[in-house]
Design an enzyme around this catalytic site. Sequence first.
Site, mmCIF file in Angstrom:
data_model
loop_
_atom_site.group_PDB
_atom_site.id
_atom_site.type_symbol
_atom_site.label_atom_id
_atom_site.label_comp_id
_atom_site.label_asym_id
_atom_site.label_seq_id
_atom_site.Cartn_x
_atom_site.Cartn_y
_atom_site.Cartn_z
ATOM 1 N N VAL A 100 0.836 -1.200 0.000
ATOM 2 C CA VAL A 100 0.000 0.000 0.000
ATOM 3 C C VAL A 100 0.874 1.254 0.000
ATOM 4 C CG1 VAL A 100 -1.941 -1.139 1.141
ATOM 5 C CG2 VAL A 100 -0.162 -0.075 2.531
ATOM 6 N N ARG A 142 3.320 -2.253 5.649
ATOM 7 C CA ARG A 142 3.861 -1.962 4.319
ATOM 8 C C ARG A 142 3.291 -2.855 3.225
ATOM 9 N NH1 ARG A 142 10.335 -0.556 4.695
ATOM 10 N NH2 ARG A 142 10.208 0.947 6.408
ATOM 11 N N GLU A 143 2.537 -3.864 3.592
ATOM 12 C CA GLU A 143 1.972 -4.741 2.571
ATOM 13 C C GLU A 143 0.506 -4.372 2.298
ATOM 14 O OE1 GLU A 143 4.086 -8.815 2.256
ATOM 15 O OE2 GLU A 143 3.669 -8.546 4.400
ATOM 16 N N MET A 144 -0.424 -4.885 3.091
ATOM 17 C CA MET A 144 -1.826 -4.566 2.844
ATOM 18 C C MET A 144 -2.390 -3.590 3.879
ATOM 19 S SD MET A 144 -2.913 -8.347 1.465
ATOM 20 C CE MET A 144 -4.547 -7.954 0.874
#
Length: 437
Positions: A100, A142-144
């Site tokens: 994201v 930092r991912e979803m």
Amino acid sequence: MRTPPGVALPLAVLLYALTGHAQPPPKQAVPPPADLPPGVSPVLWKLAVPEGAAPTPERVSLGQKLFNDKRLSVDDSTSCSTCHDEKFGFTDGKPVSEGVKAQKVTRNSPTILNAMFNASQFWDGRAATLEDQAKLPILNPREMGQPNPEAVVAKVKAIPEYQAEFRKVFNRDVNYDDLAAAIGAFERTLYSGNARFDRFIMGDAKALNDSERRGWALFNGKGRCNTCHAGNVVSPLFSDQKFHNIGIAAHKQDFVKMAREALKVVRTGDEKQIDELALQTNFSELGRFLVTKQENDVGAFKTPTLRNIGITGPYMHDGSLTTLWDVMDHYNKGGVANPYLDGGMQRLGLTEGEIDDVVAFLFTLTDERFASQGTKRLAEQRARKGQRPERDTAVAMGKKGNLGDLAPNPDLDVKNPAAIGVYGTEASVKPASTKKP
């Protein structure tokens, strides 16, 4: 593939031991799928599917939708498939993944093809199962980017189609465990074992050319690749499922200092903290150490599968090696020295022609459904052969440094690994030519 007589029990014992159990698992009533490819043993499949987790059509359908749905992320920008795209062999083709708000993590996205057979998940093994693995990226900032499981459940429950489908599949309202179970069910359909190599090992002598067969011989001999990436009846995934420091992170880190700092910070067993340290900080380079806090795990990362390796670059946990020629150069010089370097890391002394042959063999592990991608990636990598930042011929050939003796190379006239059949049994395959083109 049909498992040769007498190997089913040893395979079961070995693979179950990899998961940390002392006794064989209970028998399961669920039969393996009828469409298993030659390189995936039905015995392996049965061992890899926990009781009650069989991928039913209903669960798979729901899991596939969730896997591809960007609405699971906090800002509707990122899905599981963002980092595990089928056209890249279920990776993302980037050195490190982006989530994201275009935030980069510190690790390369590994393929999830055959992930169902892994003894543990992620580069550092911090998740034990596919379900555990599915939960963490959704919550990583930092991912979803979702703040907690409750926020995920609330968002999914607000989507009418999901509310109805969860009730149909699980007979209850949406919850985080069932969401992960559905994604896990879908991922258990993503197996791979239908490459040219599989045709060759089953007896099709024409499936590999002379260079590729020479590469297979070197893989099992002078190159010592089979030490960690053996391909046989007990290891059809070309991975020992263990963790090794091969010197990749030593390019840029002082391991000793970092490990001392990490000991003050890491809370063993805190899955969320370990996940964030692994993907958001310099501690990422400590690898398995973050999970175990054991000194011999400093800088150690899991041996990845070699299946589809030709289309899943860039390579290594940090995506720092662009081509398979770079990978071979790294191993050929014995890695990069550091206090925790795996004892098996020694110079190989491979000539340029031998490196070419091993790379040629590695591309035979690409599943037939990715044949066109494999051809394209091979051409791209060949075009970069002149750019070899990891190459150190003097060290590889023993003209400087002291990195051990060379491994013995098999006498191809006496016993050629390229003439070995179904993962270890004799087969009537034409021996590989020993002549260079």
